[in-house]
Design a protein around this motif. Structure first.
Motif, PDB file in Angstrom:
ATOM      1  N   LEU A   8       0.853  -1.187   0.000  1.00 16.36           N
ATOM      2  CA  LEU A   8       0.000   0.000   0.000  1.00 16.36           C
ATOM      3  C   LEU A   8       0.889   1.237   0.000  1.00 16.36           C
ATOM      4  O   LEU A   8       1.666   1.445   0.928  1.00 16.36           O
ATOM      5  CB  LEU A   8      -0.901  -0.023   1.236  1.00 16.36           C
ATOM      6  N   THR A   9       0.798   2.032  -1.053  1.00 14.08           N
ATOM      7  CA  THR A   9       1.656   3.212  -1.166  1.00 14.08           C
ATOM      8  C   THR A   9       0.933   4.505  -0.818  1.00 14.08           C
ATOM      9  O   THR A   9       1.528   5.411  -0.257  1.00 14.08           O
ATOM     10  CB  THR A   9       2.246   3.328  -2.583  1.00 14.08           C
ATOM     11  N   GLN A  10      -0.330   4.591  -1.176  1.00 13.55           N
ATOM     12  CA  GLN A  10      -1.136   5.779  -0.892  1.00 13.55           C
ATOM     13  C   GLN A  10      -2.463   5.326  -0.294  1.00 13.55           C
ATOM     14  O   GLN A  10      -3.424   5.103  -1.019  1.00 13.55           O
ATOM     15  CB  GLN A  10      -1.394   6.571  -2.178  1.00 13.55           C
ATOM     16  N   PRO A  11      -2.547   5.199   1.041  1.00 13.36           N
ATOM     17  CA  PRO A  11      -3.809   4.746   1.638  1.00 13.36           C
ATOM     18  C   PRO A  11      -4.942   5.741   1.380  1.00 13.36           C
ATOM     19  O   PRO A  11      -4.767   6.943   1.549  1.00 13.36           O
ATOM     20  CB  PRO A  11      -3.498   4.670   3.136  1.00 13.36           C
ATOM     21  N   SER A  12      -6.071   5.213   0.953  1.00 14.18           N
ATOM     22  CA  SER A  12      -7.265   6.045   0.778  1.00 14.18           C
ATOM     23  C   SER A  12      -7.877   6.303   2.157  1.00 14.18           C
ATOM     24  O   SER A  12      -7.443   5.718   3.170  1.00 14.18           O
ATOM     25  CB  SER A  12      -8.275   5.320  -0.109  1.00 14.18           C
ATOM     26  N   GLU A  13      -8.891   7.127   2.194  1.00 13.85           N
ATOM     27  CA  GLU A  13      -9.572   7.378   3.467  1.00 13.85           C
ATOM     28  C   GLU A  13     -10.173   6.077   4.004  1.00 13.85           C
ATOM     29  O   GLU A  13     -10.104   5.803   5.197  1.00 13.85           O
ATOM     30  CB  GLU A  13     -10.654   8.445   3.298  1.00 13.85           C
ATOM     31  N   TYR A  28      -0.558  -0.241  18.789  1.00 11.01           N
ATOM     32  CA  TYR A  28      -0.382  -0.203  17.338  1.00 11.01           C
ATOM     33  C   TYR A  28      -0.717   1.154  16.737  1.00 11.01           C
ATOM     34  O   TYR A  28      -0.556   1.351  15.544  1.00 11.01           O
ATOM     35  CB  TYR A  28      -1.257  -1.258  16.655  1.00 11.01           C
ATOM     36  N   GLN A  29      -1.193   2.087  17.521  1.00  9.25           N
ATOM     37  CA  GLN A  29      -1.615   3.366  16.957  1.00  9.25           C
ATOM     38  C   GLN A  29      -0.477   4.095  16.246  1.00  9.25           C
ATOM     39  O   GLN A  29      -0.705   4.787  15.267  1.00  9.25           O
ATOM     40  CB  GLN A  29      -2.249   4.247  18.027  1.00  9.25           C
ATOM     41  N   SER A  30       0.747   3.916  16.712  1.00  9.86           N
ATOM     42  CA  SER A  30       1.883   4.546  16.026  1.00  9.86           C
ATOM     43  C   SER A  30       2.084   3.940  14.636  1.00  9.86           C
ATOM     44  O   SER A  30       2.616   4.583  13.739  1.00  9.86           O
ATOM     45  CB  SER A  30       3.162   4.412  16.849  1.00  9.86           C
ATOM     46  N   ALA A  31       1.650   2.694  14.437  1.00 10.83           N
ATOM     47  CA  ALA A  31       1.786   2.053  13.128  1.00 10.83           C
ATOM     48  C   ALA A  31       1.011   2.821  12.060  1.00 10.83           C
ATOM     49  O   ALA A  31       1.397   2.843  10.903  1.00 10.83           O
ATOM     50  CB  ALA A  31       1.300   0.607  13.184  1.00 10.83           C
ATOM     51  N   LEU A  32      -0.068   3.464  12.454  1.00  6.86           N
ATOM     52  CA  LEU A  32      -0.867   4.227  11.498  1.00  6.86           C
ATOM     53  C   LEU A  32      -0.139   5.469  11.013  1.00  6.86           C
ATOM     54  O   LEU A  32      -0.478   6.026   9.976  1.00  6.86           O
ATOM     55  CB  LEU A  32      -2.192   4.645  12.146  1.00  6.86           C
ATOM     56  N   LYS A  33       0.880   5.901  11.766  1.00  5.89           N
ATOM     57  CA  LYS A  33       1.572   7.146  11.444  1.00  5.89           C
ATOM     58  C   LYS A  33       2.911   6.924  10.745  1.00  5.89           C
ATOM     59  O   LYS A  33       3.570   7.881  10.371  1.00  5.89           O
ATOM     60  CB  LYS A  33       1.791   7.953  12.721  1.00  5.89           C
ATOM     61  N   ASN A  34       3.332   5.671  10.586  1.00  7.36           N
ATOM     62  CA  ASN A  34       4.611   5.396   9.925  1.00  7.36           C
ATOM     63  C   ASN A  34       4.611   5.925   8.501  1.00  7.36           C
ATOM     64  O   ASN A  34       3.596   5.910   7.809  1.00  7.36           O
ATOM     65  CB  ASN A  34       4.900   3.896   9.902  1.00  7.36           C
ATOM     66  N   GLU A  35       5.766   6.365   8.060  1.00  8.10           N
ATOM     67  CA  GLU A  35       5.928   6.866   6.692  1.00  8.10           C
ATOM     68  C   GLU A  35       6.183   5.697   5.751  1.00  8.10           C
ATOM     69  O   GLU A  35       6.995   4.821   6.026  1.00  8.10           O
ATOM     70  CB  GLU A  35       7.096   7.843   6.628  1.00  8.10           C
ATOM     71  N   ILE A  36       5.494   5.700   4.627  1.00  4.19           N
ATOM     72  CA  ILE A  36       5.671   4.664   3.610  1.00  4.19           C
ATOM     73  C   ILE A  36       6.749   5.124   2.636  1.00  4.19           C
ATOM     74  O   ILE A  36       6.668   6.219   2.091  1.00  4.19           O
ATOM     75  CB  ILE A  36       4.362   4.407   2.850  1.00  4.19           C
ATOM     76  N   ASN A  37       7.791   4.286   2.462  1.00  2.36           N
ATOM     77  CA  ASN A  37       8.850   4.584   1.496  1.00  2.36           C
ATOM     78  C   ASN A  37       9.502   3.267   1.080  1.00  2.36           C
ATOM     79  O   ASN A  37       9.000   2.190   1.424  1.00  2.36           O
ATOM     80  CB  ASN A  37       9.862   5.588   2.081  1.00  2.36           C
ATOM     81  N   ASP A  38      10.616   3.328   0.360  1.00  2.12           N
ATOM     82  CA  ASP A  38      11.261   2.106  -0.147  1.00  2.12           C
ATOM     83  C   ASP A  38      11.834   1.229   0.957  1.00  2.12           C
ATOM     84  O   ASP A  38      12.026   0.032   0.755  1.00  2.12           O
ATOM     85  CB  ASP A  38      12.371   2.460  -1.138  1.00  2.12           C
ATOM     86  N   GLU A  39      12.145   1.805   2.109  1.00  2.00           N
ATOM     87  CA  GLU A  39      12.705   1.030   3.216  1.00  2.00           C
ATOM     88  C   GLU A  39      11.665   0.679   4.276  1.00  2.00           C
ATOM     89  O   GLU A  39      11.943  -0.089   5.183  1.00  2.00           O
ATOM     90  CB  GLU A  39      13.848   1.794   3.901  1.00  2.00           C
ATOM     91  N   LEU A  42       4.441  -0.957   3.658  1.00  2.00           N
ATOM     92  CA  LEU A  42       3.195  -1.391   4.285  1.00  2.00           C
ATOM     93  C   LEU A  42       2.537  -2.434   3.388  1.00  2.00           C
ATOM     94  O   LEU A  42       2.144  -2.145   2.252  1.00  2.00           O
ATOM     95  CB  LEU A  42       2.256  -0.198   4.488  1.00  2.00           C
ATOM     96  N   PHE A  43       2.452  -3.676   3.885  1.00  2.00           N
ATOM     97  CA  PHE A  43       1.764  -4.748   3.182  1.00  2.00           C
ATOM     98  C   PHE A  43       0.379  -4.909   3.784  1.00  2.00           C
ATOM     99  O   PHE A  43       0.217  -4.833   5.011  1.00  2.00           O
ATOM    100  CB  PHE A  43       2.518  -6.080   3.335  1.00  2.00           C
ATOM    101  N   VAL A  44      -0.609  -5.133   2.919  1.00  2.00           N
ATOM    102  CA  VAL A  44      -1.978  -5.326   3.382  1.00  2.00           C
ATOM    103  C   VAL A  44      -2.612  -6.504   2.653  1.00  2.00           C
ATOM    104  O   VAL A  44      -2.221  -6.848   1.537  1.00  2.00           O
ATOM    105  CB  VAL A  44      -2.840  -4.054   3.171  1.00  2.00           C
ATOM    106  N   ALA A  45      -3.604  -7.101   3.308  1.00  2.00           N
ATOM    107  CA  ALA A  45      -4.441  -8.121   2.686  1.00  2.00           C
ATOM    108  C   ALA A  45      -5.799  -7.475   2.437  1.00  2.00           C
ATOM    109  O   ALA A  45      -6.398  -6.907   3.344  1.00  2.00           O
ATOM    110  CB  ALA A  45      -4.589  -9.326   3.614  1.00  2.00           C
ATOM    111  N   ARG A  46      -6.249  -7.542   1.185  1.00  2.30           N
ATOM    112  CA  ARG A  46      -7.498  -6.879   0.797  1.00  2.30           C
ATOM    113  C   ARG A  46      -8.490  -7.916   0.266  1.00  2.30           C
ATOM    114  O   ARG A  46      -8.134  -8.792  -0.526  1.00  2.30           O
ATOM    115  CB  ARG A  46      -7.216  -5.837  -0.280  1.00  2.30           C
ATOM    116  N   PHE A  47      -9.737  -7.774   0.704  1.00  2.00           N
ATOM    117  CA  PHE A  47     -10.826  -8.617   0.227  1.00  2.00           C
ATOM    118  C   PHE A  47     -12.077  -7.756   0.133  1.00  2.00           C
ATOM    119  O   PHE A  47     -12.412  -7.045   1.088  1.00  2.00           O
ATOM    120  CB  PHE A  47     -11.059  -9.794   1.188  1.00  2.00           C
ATOM    121  N   ASN A  48     -12.750  -7.803  -1.012  1.00  2.00           N
ATOM    122  CA  ASN A  48     -13.940  -6.983  -1.250  1.00  2.00           C
ATOM    123  C   ASN A  48     -13.692  -5.500  -0.943  1.00  2.00           C
ATOM    124  O   ASN A  48     -14.493  -4.841  -0.280  1.00  2.00           O
ATOM    125  CB  ASN A  48     -15.132  -7.488  -0.433  1.00  2.00           C
TER     126      ASN A  48
END
Length: 135
Positions: A8-13, A28-39, A42-48
């Motif tokens: 996930l590179t650009q999370p939607s709302e 885990y609340q700090s996990a929501l604030k981590n910066e996404i970059n090459d290092e 953020l991996f996600v599992a998506r269904f529907n």
């Protein structure tokens, strides 16, 4: 619809709302604030079109650390975590040393997390909460 694993590179709302449901616990609340970059991936599992699981993979040279690995409680025991973990490992075939940071021994899910990581060939290290996989 098929379960997919993605970086996930650009999370939607909606993605942010789903991540809040995945990482409900205060630790885990700090996990929501981590910066996404090459290092810091953020991996996600998506269904529907909804996120069911997520984790961070922190990359450096031939090493990677998996943190904040969580599957929504209502979705557990259905293979989502297994699929997410195996796809994270497969995404970086050149990484030879993996680490996973798990729940502390005082947390209620410790035995489950330990069994999950052991099932996926991770070994407990002398450092508490740290598991290692050498490929």
């Amino acid at each position: 619809m098929k379960l997919t694993i993605e970086k996930l590179t650009q999370p939607s709302e909606q993605d942010r709302i789903d991540l809040g449901k995945i990482w409900q616990d205060v630790r885990y609340q700090s996990a929501l604030k981590n910066e996404i970059n090459d290092e810091n991936v953020l991996f996600v599992a998506r269904f529907n079109e909804r996120l069911l699981a997520a984790c961070w993979v922190k990359l450096s040279a031939e090493n990677a650390i998996i943190t904040d690995f969580m599957v929504r409680e209502v979705t557990r025991r259905r293979g989502v975590g297994h699929y997410l973990l195996t796809q994270c490992l497969a995404a970086y075939p050149d990484i030879t040393h993996w680490q996973a940071i798990s729940l502390s021994a005082e947390e209620s899910g410790y035995d489950i997390a330990h069994a999950f990581l052991a099932h996926h060939q991770f070994s407990a290290s002398p450092q508490p909460d740290l598991y290692i996989l050498n490929i």
